[in-house]
Motif scaffolding. Sequence first.
Motif: not given
Length: 250
Positions: A206-232
């Motif tokens: 089986q193939g599945l995507d891997v992500g970083i987990g956060f608490q529901k509503g965490s303010p970290l999600v958006a800046p982490v996504n921005a950092a990952l996008s820059a890394m890509k």
Amino acid sequence: MDRRQLLKLSLLAAPALILAGSVKAEEAELIVGSNVGSPPFAFKDGDHYSGFDVEVFAEVAKGLNRKWRVQPMDFGALIPALQTGNIDAIVSQLFIKPERQKVIDFSDPYYQSGLVAVTGAGNTSIKTASDLAGKTLGTETGTVAVDYIKKNIKDAVLDQMPSINNALLALQAGRTDAVIYDTPSLMYYANNAGKGKVRVIHPTLQGLDVGIGFQKGSPLVAPVNAALSAMKSDGRLKAIREKWFGPDAS
């Protein structure tokens, strides 16, 4: 100084105290939970932690301009620790799946993993995935492999263990017929410590995507996504991936 003057001073000071608390929260060290017994993703290397997941989050933390540290934990304890606020994030080959999305938030995917089975090198009864039916199968408790075995492998006897290392030791001891777990982890084991001891059953289950987990509503999600996008975009994520898994790994 009368009571009205004291009240006025306290009101003037309140915004500064709130701002100081906000700055402190933004600068606080991030506690990142990880199962550090699963090379090549996260493992103890001398006096520090190393691995693919560790290096990915190190780059993310640079983008956030935040200090951070690894909190080693059993995989099954990670989501409860996140929900209770004992850790700020999970970086531990955490598959993005609907059941988990109901209780925690995820970053955008930074890797695609999957599940694969290994059996003893001398086992002649398991040649393909269909031969896993009715066998005793080991894996780590709390992982997606548990659900996969229950739903997809007919009459399998499921043996859940605290860590993947325990599951592999049980396989070597002949207590189980095969182990099912994350593809990169088992491939890494089969080509290193388990070389000549186990045989990989192809193809990947089986193939599945891997992500970083956060608490529901965490303010970290958006800046982490921005950092990952820059890394890509700038190739850093690809370079880390190829360092650990070779060219064109995904």
